[in-house]
Design an enzyme around this catalytic site. Structure first.
Site, PDB file in Angstrom:
ATOM      1  N   HIS A  50       2.069  28.499  47.988  1.00  0.00           N
ATOM      2  CA  HIS A  50       0.930  27.992  47.204  1.00  0.00           C
ATOM      3  C   HIS A  50      -0.289  28.915  47.321  1.00  0.00           C
ATOM      4  O   HIS A  50      -1.415  28.492  47.105  1.00  0.00           O
ATOM      5  CB  HIS A  50       0.568  26.562  47.617  1.00  0.00           C
ATOM      6  N   ASP A  52       0.016  31.927  45.560  1.00  0.00           N
ATOM      7  CA  ASP A  52       0.127  32.799  44.393  1.00  0.00           C
ATOM      8  C   ASP A  52      -0.872  32.427  43.302  1.00  0.00           C
ATOM      9  O   ASP A  52      -1.570  33.298  42.773  1.00  0.00           O
ATOM     10  CB  ASP A  52       1.560  32.825  43.850  1.00  0.00           C
ATOM     11  N   SER A 139      16.554  23.530  44.010  1.00  0.00           N
ATOM     12  CA  SER A 139      16.504  23.684  45.461  1.00  0.00           C
ATOM     13  C   SER A 139      15.382  24.604  45.912  1.00  0.00           C
ATOM     14  O   SER A 139      15.269  24.919  47.090  1.00  0.00           O
ATOM     15  CB  SER A 139      17.841  24.231  45.967  1.00  0.00           C
ATOM     16  N   SER A 142      14.330  29.385  42.805  1.00  0.00           N
ATOM     17  CA  SER A 142      13.898  30.042  41.564  1.00  0.00           C
ATOM     18  C   SER A 142      15.031  30.272  40.582  1.00  0.00           C
ATOM     19  O   SER A 142      15.175  31.354  40.010  1.00  0.00           O
ATOM     20  CB  SER A 142      13.174  31.357  41.872  1.00  0.00           C
ATOM     21  N   SER A 144      15.147  29.061  37.656  1.00  0.00           N
ATOM     22  CA  SER A 144      14.566  29.285  36.330  1.00  0.00           C
ATOM     23  C   SER A 144      14.110  30.730  36.165  1.00  0.00           C
ATOM     24  O   SER A 144      14.337  31.343  35.115  1.00  0.00           O
ATOM     25  CB  SER A 144      13.395  28.329  36.092  1.00  0.00           C
ATOM     26  N   ASP A 188       7.585  34.161  41.672  1.00  0.00           N
ATOM     27  CA  ASP A 188       9.024  34.023  41.460  1.00  0.00           C
ATOM     28  C   ASP A 188       9.566  35.140  40.580  1.00  0.00           C
ATOM     29  O   ASP A 188      10.575  35.776  40.907  1.00  0.00           O
ATOM     30  CB  ASP A 188       9.330  32.670  40.808  1.00  0.00           C
ATOM     31  N   TYR A 240       2.498  19.190  42.383  1.00  0.00           N
ATOM     32  CA  TYR A 240       2.202  20.625  42.323  1.00  0.00           C
ATOM     33  C   TYR A 240       0.954  20.856  41.478  1.00  0.00           C
ATOM     34  O   TYR A 240       0.029  21.569  41.878  1.00  0.00           O
ATOM     35  CB  TYR A 240       3.407  21.358  41.716  1.00  0.00           C
TER      36      TYR A 240
END
EC number: 2.7.1.6
Length: 399
Positions: A50, A52, A139, A142, A144, A188, A240
């Site tokens: 957290h 980035d 999980s 990354s 995506s 990511d 988030y």
């Protein structure tokens, strides 16, 4: 993208099986051979959570688990994509692409890449694509970003687009932010595109400058054990977004562009200017986490890999107590790994579920994994998935 996770496995650095599945899926769906296959890895973040989206520092590395896209061009300006996640392909054209959110579900990540490239003025070729993956979904590894990067690599090459690799992470991030609607930072996509075997990627999320930091676990007799907590993500998207908004509001109150601009030396004074305890805890995590990343980089530069362990554990405590993004399953995994001899352990990813990583002696990895599994059974949790990993290369065309 697939929900497949090894129970206790050490993946190899070659995505051969995944590539074969992507190729077979392409042939079965489209009746011809693909023009090529492009792969991108999942990632874990060694430290820097957290930070980035606060313009801070992160230290991820690419995994040997891969997403593979088999692809070929088509003559018209349309895109058809099939995934082993779904039996039915999804097809879309400019009308769907140019309206963010029009394509939904897993295919939105593919449409988002096309949208991002078109928004950047690129002549994106029509294409047929087939996607297979060993990066588990949901999980925190990354999955995506791996899809986005593999699709991006395929479309860039199929279209002969003049896009240097250092521009790819921002384009992939824009796909996820602007089309899919997920408020992710740049980490990511940077990790899955620019990762290098034997290294961690030190990324300045403000300047986007990167440095490949030696992280040669193999020669040190070490490994990273990744534990898939199998915890269901509990309100992850909303929480988030709430934490990101809290950090941005704190930066506004403090009169800085981002929390990255607050140093550890300035922390106490900064906390005194904030309106409530929750905001102070959020800021304390971000500021101290940035410093932990910088400290970890210095240790790795000096070849002191084991000495990064306490920083990993301190990072987890900060995420648990100050940022409040852990859940009982990940806390149990961290505690069990440390009790079994890990040098350090922490949750990795956005939180509220996902994975834990532990720095372990390579020959102790099975014993540490067993200890975590036993602790889960004692708490009545579903059995975790475990795998040991070494840093791998980022996105590339397969031979």
């Amino acid at each position: 993208m697939t929900g497949r996770t090894a129970a206790t496995a050490t993946p190899t650095a070659t995505p051969g099986d995944v590539a074969a599945r992507a190729t077979a899926g392409f042939r079965q769906r489209y009746g011809v051979q693909p023009a090529g296959r492009w792969a991108a890895p999942g990632r874990v973040n060694l430290i820097g959570e957290h930070t980035d989206y606060n313009d801070g520092f992160v230290l991820p590395f690419a995994l040997p688990l891969r997403t593979v896209v088999a692809a070929a061009p088509r003559d018209d300006e349309r895109w058809t994509v099939w995934s082993e996640l779904s039996s039915d392909p999804v097809e879309f054209g400019p009308a769907e692409v140019d309206e963010p959110g029009r394509v939904t579900g897993w295919a939105a990540y593919v449409a988002g890449v096309v949208w991002s490239l078109r928004a950047a003025g690129q002549a994106v070729p029509g294409a047929r694509l087939a996607v297979a993956s060993d990066v588990p979904v949901g999980s925190g590894l990354s999955s995506s970003a791996a899809v986005e990067a593999a699709v991006l690599a395929a479309l860039v090459e199929l279209g002969g687009l003049d896009l240097p690799t250092d521009r790819w992470p921002r384009l992939a991030q824009r796909a996820e932010n602007g089309y899919v609607g997920a408020p992710t930072g740049i980490m990511d996509q940077s990790a899955v595109i620019r990762g290098r075997a034997g290294h961690a990627l030190f990324l300045d999320c403000r300047s986007e400058e990167v440095e490949q930091i030696p992280f040669d676990l193999d020669s040190a007799g070490l490994a990273v054990l990744v534990v898939d907590s199998r915890a269901p993500h509990r309100h992850a998207d909303g929480e988030y977004a709430a934490r990101r908004a809290s950090c941005e509001e704190a930066a506004r109150i403090l009169g800085v562009p981002a929390l990255r601009d607050v140093t550890v030396a300035e922390l106490d004074a900064a906390l005194g200017k904030l309106p409530d305890g929750e905001t102070r805890r959020r800021v304390r995590h971000v500021v101290t986490e940035n410093q932990r990343v910088l400290d970890a980089v210095e240790l790795l530069r000096a070849g002191r890999v084991r000495d990064t362990g306490p920083l990993l554990t301190a990072s987890h405590a900060s995420m648990r107590d100050d940022f409040e993004i852990t859940v009982p399953e990940v806390d149990t995994a961290v505690d069990a790994a440390l009790a079994a001899g890990a040098y350090g352990a922490r949750m990795t990813g956005g939180g509220f579920g996902g994975c834990v990583l532990a720095l372990v002696d390579a020959d102790r990895a099975p014993a540490v994994a067993d200890a975590v599994t036993t602790a889960y059974a004692e708490r009545g949790f579903a059995a975790p998935g475990t795998l040991t990993v070494l840093p791998a290369d980022g996105a590339a065309r397969l031979g």
